[in-house]
Motif scaffolding. Structure first.
Motif, short mmCIF file in Angstrom:
data_model
loop_
_atom_site.label_atom_id
_atom_site.label_comp_id
_atom_site.label_asym_id
_atom_site.label_seq_id
_atom_site.Cartn_x
_atom_site.Cartn_y
_atom_site.Cartn_z
N GLN A 1 0.82 -1.22 0.00
CA GLN A 1 0.00 0.00 0.00
C GLN A 1 0.85 1.27 0.00
O GLN A 1 0.55 2.23 -0.71
N ASP A 2 1.93 1.26 0.79
CA ASP A 2 2.75 2.47 0.91
C ASP A 2 3.87 2.53 -0.13
O ASP A 2 4.65 3.48 -0.14
N GLY A 3 3.99 1.49 -0.97
CA GLY A 3 5.03 1.50 -2.00
C GLY A 3 6.43 1.34 -1.44
O GLY A 3 7.40 1.80 -2.05
N LYS A 4 6.57 0.69 -0.29
CA LYS A 4 7.88 0.54 0.35
C LYS A 4 8.56 -0.78 0.02
O LYS A 4 9.73 -0.98 0.36
N ARG A 5 7.86 -1.70 -0.62
CA ARG A 5 8.43 -3.02 -0.91
C ARG A 5 9.59 -2.91 -1.90
O ARG A 5 9.47 -2.25 -2.94
N PRO A 6 10.72 -3.56 -1.62
CA PRO A 6 11.86 -3.50 -2.55
C PRO A 6 11.62 -4.34 -3.79
O PRO A 6 10.73 -5.20 -3.82
N THR A 7 12.43 -4.11 -4.83
CA THR A 7 12.29 -4.87 -6.06
C THR A 7 13.00 -6.22 -5.97
O THR A 7 12.71 -7.12 -6.76
N GLU A 8 13.92 -6.36 -5.01
CA GLU A 8 14.60 -7.64 -4.81
C GLU A 8 15.05 -7.78 -3.36
O GLU A 8 15.17 -6.79 -2.64
N ILE A 9 15.25 -9.03 -2.96
CA ILE A 9 15.77 -9.32 -1.63
C ILE A 9 16.98 -10.23 -1.78
O ILE A 9 17.19 -10.84 -2.84
N THR A 10 17.78 -10.32 -0.72
CA THR A 10 18.95 -11.20 -0.72
C THR A 10 18.78 -12.25 0.36
O THR A 10 18.57 -11.92 1.53
N VAL A 11 18.87 -13.52 -0.06
CA VAL A 11 18.72 -14.64 0.87
C VAL A 11 20.05 -15.38 0.95
O VAL A 11 20.63 -15.75 -0.07
N ASN A 12 20.53 -15.59 2.17
CA ASN A 12 21.78 -16.31 2.40
C ASN A 12 21.50 -17.71 2.94
O ASN A 12 20.63 -17.88 3.81
N LEU A 13 22.25 -18.69 2.43
CA LEU A 13 22.15 -20.06 2.92
C LEU A 13 23.31 -20.33 3.87
O LEU A 13 24.48 -20.10 3.52
N LEU A 14 22.99 -20.80 5.07
CA LEU A 14 24.01 -21.11 6.07
C LEU A 14 24.10 -22.61 6.27
O LEU A 14 23.08 -23.30 6.38
N LYS A 15 25.34 -23.10 6.30
CA LYS A 15 25.61 -24.52 6.54
C LYS A 15 26.23 -24.64 7.93
O LYS A 15 27.35 -24.18 8.15
N GLY B 1 25.63 -22.87 10.35
CA GLY B 1 25.90 -21.53 10.85
C GLY B 1 26.86 -20.70 10.02
O GLY B 1 27.08 -19.52 10.32
N THR B 2 27.43 -21.27 8.96
CA THR B 2 28.38 -20.55 8.11
C THR B 2 27.78 -20.32 6.73
O THR B 2 27.25 -21.26 6.11
N LYS B 3 27.85 -19.07 6.25
CA LYS B 3 27.27 -18.76 4.94
C LYS B 3 28.03 -19.47 3.83
O LYS B 3 29.25 -19.37 3.73
N VAL B 4 27.27 -20.17 2.98
CA VAL B 4 27.90 -20.92 1.89
C VAL B 4 27.33 -20.54 0.52
O VAL B 4 27.91 -20.89 -0.51
N ALA B 5 26.18 -19.84 0.49
CA ALA B 5 25.58 -19.47 -0.80
C ALA B 5 24.65 -18.28 -0.60
O ALA B 5 24.16 -18.03 0.50
N THR B 6 24.43 -17.55 -1.70
CA THR B 6 23.57 -16.37 -1.69
C THR B 6 22.74 -16.33 -2.95
O THR B 6 23.20 -16.71 -4.02
N LYS B 7 21.50 -15.87 -2.82
CA LYS B 7 20.63 -15.71 -3.98
C LYS B 7 19.92 -14.37 -3.92
O LYS B 7 19.49 -13.93 -2.85
N LYS B 8 19.81 -13.72 -5.09
CA LYS B 8 18.97 -12.54 -5.24
C LYS B 8 17.60 -13.02 -5.72
O LYS B 8 17.51 -13.79 -6.68
N VAL B 9 16.55 -12.58 -5.05
CA VAL B 9 15.20 -13.06 -5.35
C VAL B 9 14.31 -11.86 -5.68
O VAL B 9 14.36 -10.84 -4.99
N THR B 10 13.51 -11.98 -6.74
CA THR B 10 12.63 -10.90 -7.17
C THR B 10 11.21 -11.41 -7.37
O THR B 10 10.93 -12.61 -7.26
N GLU B 11 10.33 -10.47 -7.69
CA GLU B 11 8.94 -10.83 -7.96
C GLU B 11 8.86 -11.76 -9.17
O GLU B 11 7.99 -12.64 -9.25
N LYS B 12 9.77 -11.58 -10.12
CA LYS B 12 9.81 -12.43 -11.31
C LYS B 12 10.03 -13.90 -10.93
O LYS B 12 9.57 -14.81 -11.62
N ASP B 13 10.74 -14.12 -9.83
CA ASP B 13 10.98 -15.48 -9.33
C ASP B 13 9.80 -16.00 -8.52
O ASP B 13 9.86 -17.12 -7.99
N GLY B 14 8.76 -15.18 -8.42
CA GLY B 14 7.63 -15.56 -7.57
C GLY B 14 7.99 -15.45 -6.10
O GLY B 14 7.33 -16.06 -5.25
N TRP B 15 9.06 -14.68 -5.82
CA TRP B 15 9.58 -14.53 -4.45
C TRP B 15 9.88 -15.91 -3.84
O TRP B 15 9.63 -16.16 -2.67
#
Length: 295
Positions: free
Chosen positions: A86-100, A102-116
Motif C-alpha cells: 500500500q505504501d510502495g515501500k516493498r523493494p524490487t529484490e531481496i537477498t537470501v543467504n544459505l548457512l551450513k 551456521g556458516t554462509k555458503v551461498a547467496t541468492k537474489k530473489v525478485t517478484e519475477k521469481d515468484g519470491w
C-alpha cells in the motif's frame, strides 16, 4: 576368498583398527598339479556402496568401496504482509543467504519475477557422518520486520497512518439574526473522492473535530485529503482554507440584514413634540424683536 572361481569359505574382516588391511595365509599353491588362481570378493556393504576389486600384485588385491554422497536441497518462499504494498515501500529484490551449520555458503537474489521463491540445489546432506543443518537468513529489508519459519521468510510492514483536523469558524456578526445551526457536518474526501467518513461539529466540541486512523498512502502514492461541508442553509456560504497537514478551517459566512429604525405612534409623538418646541421658540423670538422695535 575364491580359488579358481570357487568359494573357499575363507574370510577376513577389515576394520579401522587393522587399517582396513588383512591377509589369507597358509593357502595351497597348487591343485592337481596346476597353480591355483586366487581372487577375492566383498560381501555386500549396503548403504549405497558399490565394490570394485583391483589386482595390484601377484597375490595382492585392493577392494575399493564407492558411494556418492547423498544430496539434498533447500527451498523457500517470501510472504509479504504490507497491505499489498500500500505504501510502495516493498523493494524490487531481496537477498537470501544459505548457512551450513551456521556458516554462509551461498547467496541468492530473489525478485517478484521469481515468484519470491528460492531453491539451493546439489547440497551435501552429511558432513563427517553428521546431518548438516541448513538455515536461511535474509539480509535486512528497510522498514520491514523479518520472521523466518523453516526455510520461509515473512516480511511485515505496518502502513503509515495520518489524521486530518477541521475547525469551524463563523462570520455572521455573532449570530445577529439567530440563524446559526446547532451543528454542521463535514465530509472527508481522498484524492477528490468521497470516503463516507464524516464528523459533526457543535458548540459542545468547540466546533472542532478530527478524522483519524487514515491511510497515508494508496498504491504507493500519498493520498491527498480534502474536506467539504454539507450545506448549512439559512443564507450561509462555506469558505474552506488550510490543508491536511496543518488542518482545515471551514468558515460559514452570512451577511446580517440591516437594522431599520422603528416607526409608529410613539416615534411620531416624539417628532411632534420636537417640532412644537422648535415652533414655540421661533414665535417667542419674533415677539421679543417686535417689542424692542416699538420701544
Amino acid at each position: 576368498m575364491i580359488a579358481d572361481g570357487v568359494e573357499t569359505d575363507k574370510t577376513v574382516t577389515l576394520t579401522k583398527d587393522n587399517n582396513w588391511t588383512g591377509s589369507f595365509t597358509d593357502l595351497d599353491e597348487y591343485k592337481d598339479g596346476k597353480k591355483i588362481e586366487y581372487t577375492v570378493r566383498e560381501e555386500n556393504v549396503g548403504n549405497g556402496y558399490t565394490s570394485v576389486v583391483t589386482k595390484t600384485g601377484e597375490n595382492n588385491f585392493t577392494v575399493t568401496n564407492t558411494r556418492e554422497p547423498e544430496k539434498t536441497f533447500v527451498e523457500g518462499s517470501k510472504t509479504w504482509d504490507d497491505a499489498n504494498n500500500q505504501d510502495g515501500k516493498r523493494p524490487t529484490e531481496i537477498t537470501v543467504n544459505l548457512l551450513k551449520n551456521g556458516t554462509k555458503v551461498a547467496t541468492k537474489k530473489v525478485t517478484e519475477k521469481d515468484g519470491w521463491k528460492w531453491r539451493f540445489e546439489n547440497l551435501d546432506k552429511y558432513e563427517n557422518g553428521e546431518l548438516i543443518n541448513y538455515t536461511i537468513v535474509e539480509e535486512k529489508v528497510e522498514g520491514y520486520t523479518t520472521e523466518v519459519e523453516g526455510h520461509n521468510v515473512k516480511n511485515s510492514y505496518t502502513p503509515g497512518k495520518t489524521s486530518v483536523q477541521v475547525t469551524k469558524a463563523w462570520k455572521d456578526n455573532n449570530d445577529q439574526d439567530k440563524k446559526r445551526p446547532d451543528s454542521v457536518t463535514i465530509e472527508l474526501l481522498a484524492d477528490g473522492k468521497e470516503t463516507g467518513k464524516k464528523v459533526v461539529l457543535t458548540k459542545e466540541n468547540n466546533w472542532t473535530g478530527s478524522f483519524t486512523d487514515l491511510d497515508e498512502y494508496k498504491d504507493g502514492k500519498k493520498i491527498e485529503y480534502t474536506v467539504k461541508e454539507k450545506a448549512v442553509g439559512n443564507g450561509y456560504k462555506s469558505v474552506i482554507t488550510g490543508n491536511a497537514k496543518e488542518g482545515f478551517v471551514v468558515t460559514n459566512v452570512r451577511t446580517p440584514k440591516p437594522r431599520i429604525p422603528k416607526t409608529g405612534a410613539g416615534s411620531n409623538s416624539a417628532l411632534y413634540t420636537v417640532l412644537l418646541g422648535l415652533s414655540g421658540t421661533a414665535l417667542f423670538s419674533v415677539f421679543r424683536r417686535k417689542r424692542k422695535e416699538e420701544l
